[in-house]
Design a protein around this motif. Structure first.
Motif, mmCIF file in Angstrom:
data_model
loop_
_atom_site.group_PDB
_atom_site.id
_atom_site.type_symbol
_atom_site.label_atom_id
_atom_site.label_comp_id
_atom_site.label_asym_id
_atom_site.label_seq_id
_atom_site.Cartn_x
_atom_site.Cartn_y
_atom_site.Cartn_z
ATOM 1 N N ALA A 131 -10.357 30.438 32.401
ATOM 2 C CA ALA A 131 -10.696 31.812 32.458
ATOM 3 C C ALA A 131 -10.808 31.918 33.809
ATOM 4 O O ALA A 131 -10.020 33.114 33.649
ATOM 5 C CB ALA A 131 -12.568 31.398 32.339
ATOM 6 N N ASP A 132 -10.470 31.880 35.329
ATOM 7 C CA ASP A 132 -10.200 32.190 36.502
ATOM 8 C C ASP A 132 -8.054 32.748 36.312
ATOM 9 O O ASP A 132 -8.613 33.506 37.187
ATOM 10 C CB ASP A 132 -10.255 31.426 37.163
ATOM 11 N N ARG A 133 -7.824 31.985 35.102
ATOM 12 C CA ARG A 133 -6.423 32.847 35.540
ATOM 13 C C ARG A 133 -6.492 33.722 34.031
ATOM 14 O O ARG A 133 -5.178 34.077 33.882
ATOM 15 C CB ARG A 133 -5.482 31.929 34.933
ATOM 16 N N GLY A 134 -7.309 34.045 33.332
ATOM 17 C CA GLY A 134 -7.317 34.473 32.443
ATOM 18 C C GLY A 134 -7.487 35.877 31.753
ATOM 19 O O GLY A 134 -8.246 35.933 31.146
ATOM 20 N N ASP A 135 -7.333 36.821 32.406
ATOM 21 C CA ASP A 135 -8.675 37.742 32.753
ATOM 22 C C ASP A 135 -7.602 38.845 31.894
ATOM 23 O O ASP A 135 -6.907 38.364 31.639
ATOM 24 C CB ASP A 135 -8.494 38.560 33.981
ATOM 25 N N ASP A 136 -8.520 40.253 31.622
ATOM 26 C CA ASP A 136 -7.826 41.336 30.463
ATOM 27 C C ASP A 136 -6.433 41.845 30.380
ATOM 28 O O ASP A 136 -5.582 41.285 29.641
ATOM 29 C CB ASP A 136 -8.117 42.728 30.578
ATOM 30 N N ALA A 137 -6.212 42.153 32.481
ATOM 31 C CA ALA A 137 -4.339 42.406 32.838
ATOM 32 C C ALA A 137 -3.847 41.443 32.809
ATOM 33 O O ALA A 137 -2.696 40.732 31.682
ATOM 34 C CB ALA A 137 -4.543 42.415 34.162
ATOM 35 N N ALA A 138 -3.868 39.885 32.566
ATOM 36 C CA ALA A 138 -2.893 38.677 32.469
ATOM 37 C C ALA A 138 -2.642 38.222 30.739
ATOM 38 O O ALA A 138 -1.967 37.775 30.859
ATOM 39 C CB ALA A 138 -3.882 37.272 33.087
ATOM 40 N N LEU A 139 -4.286 38.726 29.690
ATOM 41 C CA LEU A 139 -4.396 37.999 28.471
ATOM 42 C C LEU A 139 -2.781 38.636 28.209
ATOM 43 O O LEU A 139 -1.808 38.742 27.012
ATOM 44 C CB LEU A 139 -5.289 38.478 27.728
ATOM 45 N N VAL A 140 -3.159 40.463 28.317
ATOM 46 C CA VAL A 140 -2.388 41.329 28.110
ATOM 47 C C VAL A 140 -0.619 41.007 28.056
ATOM 48 O O VAL A 140 0.579 41.329 27.912
ATOM 49 C CB VAL A 140 -2.680 42.597 28.463
ATOM 50 N N ARG A 141 -0.725 40.668 29.793
ATOM 51 C CA ARG A 141 0.753 40.282 30.101
ATOM 52 C C ARG A 141 2.208 38.960 29.087
ATOM 53 O O ARG A 141 2.453 38.990 29.583
ATOM 54 C CB ARG A 141 0.270 39.855 32.065
ATOM 55 N N HIS A 142 0.865 37.818 28.897
ATOM 56 C CA HIS A 142 1.303 37.122 28.780
ATOM 57 C C HIS A 142 1.391 37.328 27.121
ATOM 58 O O HIS A 142 2.148 36.420 26.901
ATOM 59 C CB HIS A 142 -0.147 35.381 28.359
ATOM 60 N N ALA A 143 0.397 38.824 26.731
ATOM 61 C CA ALA A 143 0.664 38.425 25.456
ATOM 62 C C ALA A 143 2.253 39.930 25.063
ATOM 63 O O ALA A 143 3.362 38.735 24.644
ATOM 64 C CB ALA A 143 0.099 39.456 24.637
ATOM 65 N N GLY A 144 2.870 39.901 25.882
ATOM 66 C CA GLY A 144 4.085 40.556 26.469
ATOM 67 C C GLY A 144 5.128 39.605 26.477
ATOM 68 O O GLY A 144 6.332 39.248 25.512
ATOM 69 N N GLU A 145 4.537 39.020 26.662
ATOM 70 C CA GLU A 145 6.035 37.383 27.047
ATOM 71 C C GLU A 145 6.118 36.178 25.993
ATOM 72 O O GLU A 145 6.958 36.311 25.857
ATOM 73 C CB GLU A 145 5.289 36.574 28.434
ATOM 74 N N LEU A 146 4.942 36.481 25.393
ATOM 75 C CA LEU A 146 5.053 35.086 24.090
ATOM 76 C C LEU A 146 6.185 36.359 23.023
ATOM 77 O O LEU A 146 6.035 36.115 21.864
ATOM 78 C CB LEU A 146 3.956 35.586 23.107
ATOM 79 N N ARG A 147 5.357 37.524 22.967
ATOM 80 C CA ARG A 147 6.212 38.289 22.154
ATOM 81 C C ARG A 147 8.129 38.371 22.057
ATOM 82 O O ARG A 147 8.463 38.166 21.209
ATOM 83 C CB ARG A 147 6.137 40.150 22.031
ATOM 84 N N ARG A 148 8.533 38.288 23.643
ATOM 85 C CA ARG A 148 9.826 37.608 24.181
ATOM 86 C C ARG A 148 9.940 36.523 23.282
ATOM 87 O O ARG A 148 11.476 36.005 22.775
ATOM 88 C CB ARG A 148 10.044 38.485 25.109
ATOM 89 N N SER A 149 9.451 35.642 23.472
ATOM 90 C CA SER A 149 9.661 34.166 23.254
ATOM 91 C C SER A 149 9.705 34.244 22.103
ATOM 92 O O SER A 149 10.806 33.709 21.088
ATOM 93 C CB SER A 149 9.218 33.259 24.138
ATOM 94 N N ALA A 150 8.799 34.358 20.973
ATOM 95 C CA ALA A 150 8.829 34.968 19.207
ATOM 96 C C ALA A 150 10.335 34.936 19.242
ATOM 97 O O ALA A 150 10.795 34.578 17.943
ATOM 98 C CB ALA A 150 7.968 35.398 19.384
ATOM 99 N N VAL A 151 10.664 36.047 19.599
ATOM 100 C CA VAL A 151 12.396 36.751 19.191
ATOM 101 C C VAL A 151 13.366 35.454 18.857
ATOM 102 O O VAL A 151 13.771 35.392 17.759
ATOM 103 C CB VAL A 151 12.828 38.053 20.025
ATOM 104 N N LEU A 152 13.102 34.725 19.711
ATOM 105 C CA LEU A 152 14.164 33.051 19.833
ATOM 106 C C LEU A 152 13.890 32.629 18.204
ATOM 107 O O LEU A 152 14.551 31.998 17.175
ATOM 108 C CB LEU A 152 13.376 32.242 20.361
ATOM 109 N N ARG A 153 13.126 32.410 17.686
ATOM 110 C CA ARG A 153 12.742 32.581 16.023
ATOM 111 C C ARG A 153 13.452 33.157 15.104
ATOM 112 O O ARG A 153 14.334 32.308 14.600
ATOM 113 C CB ARG A 153 10.649 31.773 15.717
#
Length: 265
Positions: free
Chosen positions: A225-247
């Protein structure tokens, strides 16, 4: 919920009911199937023989019973477990853990539960451990809610016939609240989880699309939780979507790029 009798094809209804028995039975005899379905042995034999001819059941080595065949096994196989799928998803996970710096996992929907199909562990000193093979109620996880959001409200209501979602642990743990949240997820393109299903863990999930609905997985990032605030979660969502393009690039028909995550860079 039973069929509408005016439109029931009796032989088809018997076959479908027989297939449901294989959800709990590894093997069925003709007499056993007849007794369970309350039909004659000749009817049970004809249905089993028809299913055998189509590859949905196979004859046991003993010759006295029937077991699930390759067609039935293929229908019940969760997304992400084929050899080609595992290789494609593995490449996505490798990229996602590098981009986010957090533990990442792929999950699939089986009924009203999600199954963690694979994962990669973060190198952070304090981190979430991947839980490959673990299952959770779908509505209680970000990955599960992401996958539920790809269903129609009618399908979700059929999956959850009761208004109260037992085990949710929240005052608003209701089907109505879930439907409202799924509408928000459809609009944003990602789902978040704060302290559910594990206290102290925050997660975010995006779709990991394949060639069709049955190939759809959710890609999640999990952080303390201490590394998963709202801003971090939105940032991770963007990175995950970039990774998902590989599939999408490496397997199956190419798809249009997903919409951008609001606020992501």
């Amino acid at each position: 919920m039973g069929p509408t009798r005016d439109y029931t094809i009796e032989s088809l209804d018997t076959g479908l009911r027989l297939l449901r028995l294989f959800l709990t039975d590894d093997s069925l005899t003709v007499s056993g199937a007849a007794a369970r379905l309350s039909v004659g042995r000749s009817t049970a034999h004809r249905v089993l023989s028809t299913l055998e001819g189509r590859g949905f059941v196979i004859r046991d080595a003993s010759g006295r019973g029937y077991s699930p065949g390759p067609e039935l096994m293929a229908l019940g196989r969760p997304a992400g477990f084929g050899a080609e799928d595992r290789a494609q998803v593995g490449a996505v996970l490798d990229d996602a853990v590098r981009r986010t710096g957090e533990t990442v996992q792929s999950v699939t929907l089986i009924g009203d539960r999600i199954l963690v199909t694979d994962g990669r562990e973060s190198r952070q000193p304090v981190r979430v451990v991947p839980e490959t093979g673990r299952t959770y109620p779908a509505y209680a996880t970000s990955g599960g809610r992401l996958l539920l959001s790809r269903m129609t409200p009618e399908q979700v209501c059929a999956l959850y016939p009761l208004e109260r979602l037992d085990g949710d642990g929240r005052p608003d743990g209701s089907r109505s609240a879930l439907l409202d949240e799924l509408a928000e997820i459809r609009a944003s393109g990602y789902a978040v989880g704060r302290g559910r299903p594990v206290p102290g863990m925050h997660t975010v999930a995006v779709p990991l699309a394949g060639a069709g609905r049955r190939d759809l997985l959710a890609l999640t990032a999990c952080a303390p939780a201490d590394r998963g605030d709202d801003a971090a979660l939105v940032r991770h969502a963007g990175e995950l979507r970039r990774s998902a393009v590989l599939r999408q690039v490496s397997g199956g028909p190419r798809r249009c790029a997903p919409p951008a995550v609001p606020g992501a860079r």
